[in-house]
Structures are given as C-alpha cells and as structure tokens.
Design an enzyme around this catalytic site. Structure first.
Site, PDB file in Angstrom:
ATOM      1  N   GLY A  11       1.056  -1.346   0.075  1.00  0.00           N
ATOM      2  CA  GLY A  11      -0.066  -0.258   0.019  1.00  0.00           C
ATOM      3  C   GLY A  11       0.979   1.524   0.131  1.00  0.00           C
ATOM      4  O   GLY A  11       1.812   1.104  -0.796  1.00  0.00           O
ATOM      5  N   TYR A 141     -15.794   3.008  10.497  1.00  0.00           N
ATOM      6  CA  TYR A 141     -14.559   3.014   9.531  1.00  0.00           C
ATOM      7  C   TYR A 141     -14.050   3.554  11.139  1.00  0.00           C
ATOM      8  O   TYR A 141     -12.873   2.868  11.788  1.00  0.00           O
ATOM      9  CB  TYR A 141     -13.607   3.263   8.866  1.00  0.00           C
ATOM     10  CG  TYR A 141     -12.082   3.823   8.822  1.00  0.00           C
ATOM     11  CD1 TYR A 141     -12.060   5.159   9.172  1.00  0.00           C
ATOM     12  CD2 TYR A 141     -11.517   2.493   8.066  1.00  0.00           C
ATOM     13  CE1 TYR A 141     -10.405   4.872   9.118  1.00  0.00           C
ATOM     14  CE2 TYR A 141     -10.280   2.988   8.166  1.00  0.00           C
ATOM     15  CZ  TYR A 141      -9.490   3.581   8.790  1.00  0.00           C
ATOM     16  OH  TYR A 141      -7.826   4.422   8.618  1.00  0.00           O
ATOM     17  N   PRO A 168      -2.591   8.816  12.889  1.00  0.00           N
ATOM     18  CA  PRO A 168      -2.019   9.272  11.694  1.00  0.00           C
ATOM     19  C   PRO A 168      -3.792  10.833  11.086  1.00  0.00           C
ATOM     20  O   PRO A 168      -4.647  10.048  11.092  1.00  0.00           O
ATOM     21  CB  PRO A 168      -1.909   8.465  10.178  1.00  0.00           C
ATOM     22  CG  PRO A 168      -2.216   7.654  11.098  1.00  0.00           C
ATOM     23  CD  PRO A 168      -2.446   7.488  12.518  1.00  0.00           C
ATOM     24  N   LYS A 192      -7.766  14.028 -11.389  1.00  0.00           N
ATOM     25  CA  LYS A 192      -9.012  14.672 -11.821  1.00  0.00           C
ATOM     26  C   LYS A 192      -7.739  16.242 -12.005  1.00  0.00           C
ATOM     27  O   LYS A 192      -8.118  16.372 -13.720  1.00  0.00           O
ATOM     28  CB  LYS A 192      -9.969  15.427 -11.179  1.00  0.00           C
ATOM     29  CG  LYS A 192     -11.116  13.845 -10.204  1.00  0.00           C
ATOM     30  CD  LYS A 192     -12.181  14.533 -10.310  1.00  0.00           C
ATOM     31  CE  LYS A 192     -12.228  15.318  -8.264  1.00  0.00           C
ATOM     32  NZ  LYS A 192     -13.886  15.519  -8.163  1.00  0.00           N
TER      33      LYS A 192
HETATM   34  O1  GFB Z   1      -9.895  12.929   2.020  1.00  0.00           O
HETATM   35  P1  GFB Z   1     -11.630  12.578   2.188  1.00  0.00           P
HETATM   36  O2  GFB Z   1     -11.957  11.584   1.435  1.00  0.00           O
HETATM   37  O3  GFB Z   1     -12.223  12.252   3.276  1.00  0.00           O
HETATM   38  O4  GFB Z   1     -12.167  14.294   1.942  1.00  0.00           O
HETATM   39  P2  GFB Z   1     -12.770  12.781   4.943  1.00  0.00           P
HETATM   40  C1  GFB Z   1     -13.058  14.446   2.070  1.00  0.00           C
HETATM   41  C2  GFB Z   1     -13.599  16.067   1.757  1.00  0.00           C
HETATM   42  O5  GFB Z   1     -12.811  16.206  -0.058  1.00  0.00           O
HETATM   43  C3  GFB Z   1     -14.752  16.434   1.374  1.00  0.00           C
HETATM   44  C4  GFB Z   1     -14.081  16.686  -1.224  1.00  0.00           C
HETATM   45  O6  GFB Z   1     -14.844  17.767   1.492  1.00  0.00           O
HETATM   46  C5  GFB Z   1     -14.762  16.447   0.106  1.00  0.00           C
HETATM   47  O7  GFB Z   1     -16.599  17.262  -0.938  1.00  0.00           O
HETATM   48  N1  GFB Z   1     -13.571  16.129  -2.212  1.00  0.00           N
HETATM   49  C6  GFB Z   1     -13.560  16.789  -3.104  1.00  0.00           C
HETATM   50  C7  GFB Z   1     -13.482  14.942  -2.189  1.00  0.00           C
HETATM   51  N2  GFB Z   1     -13.148  16.283  -4.345  1.00  0.00           N
HETATM   52  C8  GFB Z   1     -13.216  15.565  -3.815  1.00  0.00           C
HETATM   53  C9  GFB Z   1     -13.425  14.181  -4.397  1.00  0.00           C
HETATM   54  O8  GFB Z   1     -12.709  13.953  -5.881  1.00  0.00           O
HETATM   55  N3  GFB Z   1     -12.790  13.178  -3.753  1.00  0.00           N
HETATM   56  C10 GFB Z   1     -12.689  12.719  -2.420  1.00  0.00           C
HETATM   57  N4  GFB Z   1     -13.108  11.596  -1.984  1.00  0.00           N
HETATM   58  N5  GFB Z   1     -13.074  14.299  -2.045  1.00  0.00           N
HETATM   59  C11 GFB Z   1     -11.533  10.411   5.543  1.00  0.00           C
HETATM   60  C12 GFB Z   1     -12.457   8.783   6.067  1.00  0.00           C
HETATM   61  O9  GFB Z   1     -12.753  11.214   5.544  1.00  0.00           O
HETATM   62  O10 GFB Z   1     -10.556  10.641   6.417  1.00  0.00           O
HETATM   63  C13 GFB Z   1     -10.935   7.962   5.908  1.00  0.00           C
HETATM   64  O11 GFB Z   1     -13.143   8.744   5.176  1.00  0.00           O
HETATM   65  C14 GFB Z   1     -10.317   8.652   6.902  1.00  0.00           C
HETATM   66  O12 GFB Z   1     -11.665   6.698   6.379  1.00  0.00           O
HETATM   67  C15 GFB Z   1      -9.469   9.977   6.675  1.00  0.00           C
HETATM   68  O13 GFB Z   1      -9.960   8.248   8.088  1.00  0.00           O
HETATM   69  C16 GFB Z   1      -8.151   9.966   7.038  1.00  0.00           C
HETATM   70  O14 GFB Z   1     -11.076  13.601   5.093  1.00  0.00           O
HETATM   71  O15 GFB Z   1     -13.673  13.529   4.765  1.00  0.00           O
END
Ligand code: GFB
Length: 319
Positions: A11, A141, A168, A192
């Site tokens: 990973g 999670y 982390p 993207k």
């Molecule tokens: O990293 P992420 O998906 O999860 O970030 P979290 C989400 C944020 O990024 C939201 C914005 O505010 C989304 O609206 N965002 C913008 C996007 N464009 C995109 C996109 O294309 N893809 C994604 N994924 N987000 C995670 C947890 O939360 O934090 C995990 O879900 C983990 O389990 C990680 O713990 C540390 O930061 O919200």
C-alpha cells in the site's frame, strides 16, 4: 537478526516504509513486507499461516480497508467488519506467536465530532478518543479503529504485550489509491487535474472546498512509524500530524494541485457532492514533546512530489 513484518506492505504507507528503511539500514533488524497475496487478514486461518511462516519479532500493522469520504458513506458495513477482523486477528496472532512489539493504526477521523460533542474543544488531543460519537460520514471505520486503542491497552494490561497505537491524520503520497469512488481527496484531485490537463476539461472539486484538514506526506509518516516502533512504548495513542497551524481547506489543497500541474483555468466546485466532516483539528503537542527534532515536509513540496510520481506512474497507478 530480528524480523519486523509490515502488513499492508504494498500500500501507500507500506511503500513509504520500504523507501525509508532503505535510507538508514538498522543493524539487527530485517523487514518483511507482506500484503493480501501472502494472507488475507480478515481470515484467521490465513493470518495464522502468515505468522507461522514469517515468525516476526515485531509487527508494523498498516493493512486496512481504507477509503475516502464517499467510500466510507457507501460501505460502512465493510469498513467496520473488515477492519475489526484484520485488527483482531493480528493482535491475537501477535500474542500467540510472542511478537515483542506491535504498532497498529487509528486515524484522526476516529475522534469525537465536535458539532455533536460541545464538551470537545479543538484542537483535539489523544485523551478524548472515546468521549463522543465520531462524524457520521465514517462512523463504521472510526468505531472499528477505536477498538485498536481498546484492544492494544487490554493486551498490555492482561498479557503484558508491548502493543501501541498511532493516529495519523489524512495521508497522501506516491503509490496512493486514485480510484474515483474510493480514493481520499488528494489522490482524487491529482487524478482529476491530470485528466483536465490532458483532456482540456475543467478541474472539478467535489463539495464546497470549505472543509479543513491536516495532511501528512507518506514518507514523513513512514519515518514517524519507524521511530515509534523503536522508541514509543506508551499505552495511549499518539497523534501523527503537522500542527493545527498547518490546517488547510480543500480549496487550498486543490490550488496546490493545480499549481503543481500548471492548471491555469478556474477550479470548479460541484456542491452536489457532500463536504463530509467540516474539520477535525488535532494537536501534535504530544508527538513534538517526544520527538522535538522531527520536521514535516512542506505541503506544497510534498504535493509537487506526489503529482510528479503520478505523472511518471500513471499507467500502473491503482485507479
Ligand atoms: O479524504 P477524504 O475523501 O475524506 O476528503 P475525509 C473528503 C473531503 O474532500 C470532502 C472533498 O470535503 C470532499 O468534499 N473532495 C473534493 C473530495 N473533491 C473530492 C474527490 O474527488 N474525492 C474525495 N474523496 N473527496 C477520511 C475518512 O475522511 O479521513 C477516512 O473517510 C480516513 O476513513 C481519512 O480516516 C483520514 O478526510 O473526509
């Protein structure tokens, strides 16, 4: 010669640990990087067989069913069950096979969601893990990962095992997962923006871009994990993140990515997508008190390096 087994070896963080281990070989330790091909940790029999074969003296347990906001919302059952199973099997086998040190992972998304817990003030520290519900967007999670803290402390108290847990913040770097539906925000934005540059289309960011996050670059985190394996032996979790002053908005991150690609058109924000948790600011005071000389890579530099890695490895990246 002591064997240290690293689960999740193929990973993003596993690759970073392998890179960092190569930087400063440690006399008396050899590292074995394993992944699901060597044993599916959700299966107890396969997990025992892996421990039987490797006979590790230490384990850095990075394997997990992970994903960004949208995967967590869509697959709460799998995120809860797969992570509970993996962590339980690894801890049981570490005790059974006499592993001297186990390093396991929480995440800063496990902490109580401040808007649901008025008694919780930002920045959050390690003492409040169980003092309120996590953000609904990744509840499954988060609860599975909170059990890493519980189980580690129980094994310490009941069996005298040196099991520790690290928390982390959001991780990014080379060898990330770039899949549209499942990836975390930075690899998603890198993919993207790359498509926008190559197709002449708009660079679209999901949500408002207003949420705030602290990010840690995977090679930095790998150095911290190796330091913790050899030097952190306390029962309570340890947050691994840059300080609260390093918190940035999703919009700022998107701009860093655009700058790294040289994307000059306006960035489009699609508010049909949810923002998820607004902020989860954590303090790294405890880490800095234990490891004051550690320095994090500046964010813009880390993002440029991550973009360059993706551009050079686009055809083999996990999409
Ligand atoms: O990293 P992420 O998906 O999860 O970030 P979290 C989400 C944020 O990024 C939201 C914005 O505010 C989304 O609206 N965002 C913008 C996007 N464009 C995109 C996109 O294309 N893809 C994604 N994924 N987000 C995670 C947890 O939360 O934090 C995990 O879900 C983990 O389990 C990680 O713990 C540390 O930061 O919200």
């Amino acid at each position: 010669m002591k064997t240290i087994m690293v689960t999740g070896g193929r990973g993003m963080l596993g690759h970073a640990v392998e890179q960092v281990v190569g930087e400063e070989p440690r006399a008396g330790s050899r590292f074995e990087f394993v992944d699901i091909e060597e044993g599916d940790l959700t299966d107890k029999v396969a997990t025992r067989a892996l421990f039987e074969r490797v006979r590790p003296h230490g384990v850095i347990h990075l394997a997990a069913d992970v994903g960004g906001l949208y995967k967590n919302v869509a697959q709460g059952v799998e995120m809860f069950e797969n992570n509970l199973l993996m962590n339980m099997h690894v801890m049981q086998c570490c005790r059974e096979f006499g592993v001297e040190k186990l390093v396991s992972c929480l995440s800063t998304c496990v902490f109580p969601e401040q808007t649901l817990c008025p008694h919780i003030t930002l920045p959050i520290d390690e003492t409040v893990v169980h003092m309120g519900p996590p953000h609904p967007s990744n509840e499954g999670y988060a609860y599975a990962k909170r059990m890493v803290d519980v189980q580690s402390r129980y094994y310490r108290r009941q069996y005298g095992r040196n099991f520790i847990s690290l928390a982390p913040t959001n991780i990014f770097g080379p060898h990330d997962n770039y899949s549209p539906e499942h990836s975390h925000v930075i690899p998603a934005l890198i993919r993207k923006c790359d498509e926008a540059m190559r197709g002449g289309t708009d660079f679209v960011v999901w949500g408002s871009g207003k949420p705030l996050r602290q990010f840690v670059y995977s090679p930095d985190l790998a150095r911290l994990f190796l330091w913790a394996f050899f030097h952190y032996d306390e029962a309570d979790p340890l947050i691994l993140a840059p300080g609260p002053e390093q918190e940035v908005s999703i919009g700022q991150i998107a701009q860093h990515v655009a700058n790294a690609f040289g994307y000059a058109k306006p960035i489009v924000f699609d508010t049909n997508y949810s923002d998820g948790q607004h902020r989860r600011t954590v303090t790294n005071q405890k880490l800095m008190s234990r490891y004051p000389e550690f320095r994090f890579t500046p964010l813009a530099e880390a993002i440029k390096a991550s973009v360059a890695w993706f551009q050079a490895n686009r055809t083999t990246a996990r999409l």
